[in-house]
Write a protein that holds these residues in place. Structure first.
Motif, PDB file in Angstrom:
ATOM      1  N   GLN A 331      62.543  14.633  18.313  1.00  0.00           N
ATOM      2  CA  GLN A 331      63.587  14.648  19.333  1.00  0.00           C
ATOM      3  C   GLN A 331      64.535  15.831  19.198  1.00  0.00           C
ATOM      4  OE1 GLN A 331      66.192  11.232  19.512  1.00  0.00           O
ATOM      5  NE2 GLN A 331      67.160  11.909  21.403  1.00  0.00           N
ATOM      6  N   SER A 332      64.930  16.153  17.975  1.00  0.00           N
ATOM      7  CA  SER A 332      65.888  17.255  17.772  1.00  0.00           C
ATOM      8  C   SER A 332      65.323  18.608  18.178  1.00  0.00           C
ATOM      9  CB  SER A 332      66.331  17.308  16.307  1.00  0.00           C
ATOM     10  OG  SER A 332      66.995  16.124  15.932  1.00  0.00           O
ATOM     11  N   ASN A 333      64.000  18.710  18.261  1.00  0.00           N
ATOM     12  CA  ASN A 333      63.360  19.978  18.600  1.00  0.00           C
ATOM     13  C   ASN A 333      62.667  19.962  19.959  1.00  0.00           C
ATOM     14  OD1 ASN A 333      63.929  21.190  15.959  1.00  0.00           O
ATOM     15  ND2 ASN A 333      62.397  19.774  15.158  1.00  0.00           N
ATOM     16  N   LEU A 334      62.965  18.937  20.750  1.00  0.00           N
ATOM     17  CA  LEU A 334      62.290  18.822  22.039  1.00  0.00           C
ATOM     18  C   LEU A 334      62.681  19.957  22.981  1.00  0.00           C
ATOM     19  CD1 LEU A 334      62.406  14.992  22.899  1.00  0.00           C
ATOM     20  CD2 LEU A 334      60.420  16.347  22.213  1.00  0.00           C
ATOM     21  N   THR A 335      61.697  20.443  23.693  1.00  0.00           N
ATOM     22  CA  THR A 335      61.890  21.399  24.782  1.00  0.00           C
ATOM     23  C   THR A 335      61.144  20.831  25.986  1.00  0.00           C
ATOM     24  OG1 THR A 335      59.862  22.616  24.257  1.00  0.00           O
ATOM     25  CG2 THR A 335      61.912  23.325  23.150  1.00  0.00           C
ATOM     26  N   PRO A 336      61.405  21.324  27.192  1.00  0.00           N
ATOM     27  CA  PRO A 336      60.634  20.820  28.342  1.00  0.00           C
ATOM     28  C   PRO A 336      59.129  20.925  28.120  1.00  0.00           C
ATOM     29  CG  PRO A 336      62.513  22.082  29.122  1.00  0.00           C
ATOM     30  CD  PRO A 336      62.485  22.240  27.631  1.00  0.00           C
ATOM     31  N   LEU A 337      58.671  22.003  27.454  1.00  0.00           N
ATOM     32  CA  LEU A 337      57.237  22.175  27.220  1.00  0.00           C
ATOM     33  C   LEU A 337      56.701  21.127  26.252  1.00  0.00           C
ATOM     34  CD1 LEU A 337      54.832  23.958  27.958  1.00  0.00           C
ATOM     35  CD2 LEU A 337      55.366  25.376  25.961  1.00  0.00           C
ATOM     36  N   LEU A 338      57.470  20.835  25.192  1.00  0.00           N
ATOM     37  CA  LEU A 338      57.032  19.826  24.222  1.00  0.00           C
ATOM     38  C   LEU A 338      57.055  18.433  24.843  1.00  0.00           C
ATOM     39  CD1 LEU A 338      56.093  19.104  21.424  1.00  0.00           C
ATOM     40  CD2 LEU A 338      58.486  19.116  20.639  1.00  0.00           C
ATOM     41  N   VAL A 339      58.073  18.147  25.651  1.00  0.00           N
ATOM     42  CA  VAL A 339      58.118  16.872  26.375  1.00  0.00           C
ATOM     43  C   VAL A 339      56.876  16.735  27.246  1.00  0.00           C
ATOM     44  CG1 VAL A 339      59.318  15.567  28.178  1.00  0.00           C
ATOM     45  CG2 VAL A 339      60.631  16.672  26.364  1.00  0.00           C
ATOM     46  N   MET A 340      56.505  17.817  27.907  1.00  0.00           N
ATOM     47  CA  MET A 340      55.315  17.819  28.760  1.00  0.00           C
ATOM     48  C   MET A 340      54.063  17.481  27.946  1.00  0.00           C
ATOM     49  SD  MET A 340      53.730  20.990  30.969  1.00  0.00           S
ATOM     50  CE  MET A 340      55.227  21.206  31.926  1.00  0.00           C
ATOM     51  N   GLY A 341      53.917  18.098  26.768  1.00  0.00           N
ATOM     52  CA  GLY A 341      52.743  17.854  25.937  1.00  0.00           C
ATOM     53  C   GLY A 341      52.661  16.423  25.441  1.00  0.00           C
ATOM     54  N   LEU A 342      53.783  15.880  24.986  1.00  0.00           N
ATOM     55  CA  LEU A 342      53.796  14.501  24.494  1.00  0.00           C
ATOM     56  C   LEU A 342      53.554  13.509  25.619  1.00  0.00           C
ATOM     57  CD1 LEU A 342      56.774  14.789  21.987  1.00  0.00           C
ATOM     58  CD2 LEU A 342      54.349  14.504  21.419  1.00  0.00           C
ATOM     59  N   PHE A 343      54.072  13.828  26.811  1.00  0.00           N
ATOM     60  CA  PHE A 343      53.849  12.948  27.953  1.00  0.00           C
ATOM     61  C   PHE A 343      52.379  12.945  28.357  1.00  0.00           C
ATOM     62  CE2 PHE A 343      54.024  11.814  32.524  1.00  0.00           C
ATOM     63  CZ  PHE A 343      54.630  10.577  32.395  1.00  0.00           C
ATOM     64  N   ILE A 344      51.708  14.083  28.217  1.00  0.00           N
ATOM     65  CA  ILE A 344      50.268  14.142  28.495  1.00  0.00           C
ATOM     66  C   ILE A 344      49.514  13.169  27.587  1.00  0.00           C
ATOM     67  CG2 ILE A 344      48.211  15.582  28.259  1.00  0.00           C
ATOM     68  CD1 ILE A 344      49.887  17.959  29.231  1.00  0.00           C
ATOM     69  N   ILE A 345      49.848  13.171  26.304  1.00  0.00           N
ATOM     70  CA  ILE A 345      49.194  12.258  25.361  1.00  0.00           C
ATOM     71  C   ILE A 345      49.455  10.808  25.757  1.00  0.00           C
ATOM     72  CG2 ILE A 345      49.139  11.484  22.953  1.00  0.00           C
ATOM     73  CD1 ILE A 345      49.916  14.342  22.151  1.00  0.00           C
ATOM     74  N   MET A 346      50.709  10.498  26.111  1.00  0.00           N
ATOM     75  CA  MET A 346      51.056   9.142  26.523  1.00  0.00           C
ATOM     76  C   MET A 346      50.289   8.726  27.763  1.00  0.00           C
ATOM     77  SD  MET A 346      55.193   9.277  26.010  1.00  0.00           S
ATOM     78  CE  MET A 346      55.406   7.793  26.990  1.00  0.00           C
ATOM     79  N   ARG A 347      50.205   9.629  28.749  1.00  0.00           N
ATOM     80  CA  ARG A 347      49.562   9.282  30.006  1.00  0.00           C
ATOM     81  C   ARG A 347      48.060   9.111  29.851  1.00  0.00           C
ATOM     82  NH1 ARG A 347      51.988   6.950  33.819  1.00  0.00           N
ATOM     83  NH2 ARG A 347      50.340   7.679  35.204  1.00  0.00           N
ATOM     84  N   LEU A 348      47.438   9.919  29.015  1.00  0.00           N
ATOM     85  CA  LEU A 348      46.014   9.731  28.765  1.00  0.00           C
ATOM     86  C   LEU A 348      45.759   8.353  28.144  1.00  0.00           C
ATOM     87  CD1 LEU A 348      45.027  13.266  27.391  1.00  0.00           C
ATOM     88  CD2 LEU A 348      44.379  12.286  29.603  1.00  0.00           C
TER      89      LEU A 348
END
Length: 449
Positions: A331-348
């Motif tokens: 969380q402390s290092n989140l960026t929009p790009l990292l949020v996007m990547g983690l959300f991809i994993i969640m959505r898959l």
């Protein structure tokens, strides 16, 4: 109709800061345009087991589309928050009918060996739409007013009206008993008490009124269960929960949708308040995950038809844990790009497990009770979404209202609690899924012997 209805659930999420400013209300009040929408959908879905047995789906579809169009016009022309909320509630009636109708036609019109792929398509619709909603809303806000969010949906609704009336055909089973209005009232007031109690928590914390509302909700829920099972008529058949594997599937379905809708709300808010991204960027971070997840749904359905429901749902549970845990750990290092990547994993992971969960549950009961599985499970996913919106927003709003420091820091702290909840639910879903299919395998082995 289901796609446009579910898309509409979350399309206003990125507009929360703008709506709060335009109407002079706080975030915990604005959340009712999503939380209230989901609550109304849940209540309407409580009637669908009876309605789909009683009347042809064609006429229910007609009523749903007309309700959506009327509500959409009210929302588009809204000049104050109560008018906007009223339009959203009328729209919710349409979604409450159309989603169970879609699954009902799949369960009753197709052979079981094709359920996996078709449920994958249905799952793609109802899982893509809520995640795509913030992207759609963000793009519209970048181009113009939030009123356009409503206007641009009208052509799709009219298209559904025409095509649906030309193609939907089925013969209802009929009901041996009249509709139970008392059971519906008890269920509606119970669910409303729960959601209002959670919403009040976001304004003032755990006050006595919050606890009283939650207690009232629990009492009314017990009264509903008793009335539904012992009264002269039933809203739907709760005896399906005497099957342990159905109970596990129900908990899984609830958890998955809570994570899905909760993350679709919390992540755009986090991007706007903490990462200082625009509403367009906040919506776009969810887009790749939405699209890839949509592609995963029918693929997971194919795997289910070929190898059984256990393979895609187990895989999905692992991915969801990885994605939610990543939000908390980094969380402390989140960026929009990292949020996007983690959300991809969640959505898959979500799309691999979600539609296969309800498809699997439908095979655990007789065909006559598939309408009950359909109605109850769809109610569950909408109520989970309503609670997800209420709880995720309430925790952020409480931190913003009662916390110390800048708005960025207060939102960061509230979001951290949100991420913890998502991880806990993801772990709970993983355990339920693995236990469920282990039990199904054991029962099948005993039957074969």
């Amino acid at each position: 109709m289901t796609f446009v209805g579910v898309l509409n659930e979350t399309s206003m999420n990125v507009a929360y800061p703008i709506l709060a400013k335009d109407f002079g209300v706080s975030l915990d009040v604005v959340q009712w345009i999503t939380g209230g929408y989901l609550l109304m959908v849940t209540i309407v879905m409580g009637t669908t087991a009876y309605c789909l047995r009683q009347w042809p789906a064609r006429w229910l579809h007609l009523a749903a589309v007309l309700a959506f169009i009327i509500g959409d016009l009210i929302g588009a022309l809204a000049i104050d928050f109560p008018m906007l909320l009223a339009g959203r509630m009328i729209q919710a009636v349409a979604t409450g009918f159309s989603t169970p109708m879609m699954f009902f036609l799949i369960f009753t019109q197709l052979p079981r060996e094709r359920l996996g792929v078709m449920n994958g398509v249905a799952g793609m619709v109802i899982s893509l739409a809520p995640a795509l909603g913030p992207t759609y809303g963000g793009a519209v806000l970048a181009a113009g007013s939030w009123h356009l969010i409503f206007w641009l949906l009208l052509p799709i609704a009219f298209l559904s009206l025409i095509v649906g009336q030309l193609t939907i055909r089925n013969q209802p089973f009929g009901n041996s008993q009249p509709f139970s209005f008392l059971a519906l009232i008890l269920l509606a007031t119970s669910l409303t008490s729960f959601v209002v109690g959670v919403a009040r928590f976001g304004k003032a914390g755990w006050t006595s009124s919050c606890w009283l509302l939650l207690l009232l909700g629990l009492i009314l829920l017990i009264a509903f269960i008793w009335q539904n099972q012992h009264g002269k008529t039933r809203l739907f058949d709760l005896s399906i929960f005497s099957i342990s594997t159905v109970r596990l599937a129900e908990w899984t379905y609830f958890s998955l949708q809570f994570i899905n809708i909760g993350a679709s709300l919390a992540l755009p808010i986090y991007c706007e308040y903490v990462l200082h991204a625009s509403s367009l960027v906040a919506g776009i971070v969810l887009l790749p995950g939405s699209l890839l997840g949509a592609a995963m749904a029918p693929a997971a359905g194919f795997l289910a038809d070929r190898y059984g429901y256990g393979l895609p749902t187990r895989l999905g549970s692992i991915l969801i844990v990885l994605g939610t845990a990543g939000l908390l750990i980094f969380q402390s290092n989140l960026t929009p790009l990292l949020v996007m990547g983690l959300f991809i994993i969640m959505r898959l992971g979500f799309n691999a497990a979600f539609s296969n969960t309800i498809a699997n549950a439908s095979t655990l009961v007789s065909k006559e009770k598939s309408t009950d599985v359909n109605s109850i499970f769809n109610m569950t996913q909408q109520f989970a979404g309503s609670l997800g919106v209420g709880i995720m927003t309430a925790l952020i709003a409480l931190s913003q209202n009662k916390g110390h420091g800048s708005m960025t820091l207060k939102t960061f702290k509230g979001s951290r609690v949100d991420f913890v909840i998502l991880v806990v639910l993801a772990l709970g879903a993983l355990i339920a899924i693995w236990c469920n299919f282990a039990l199904q395998r054991r029962l099948q082995t005993q039957t074969e012997k």
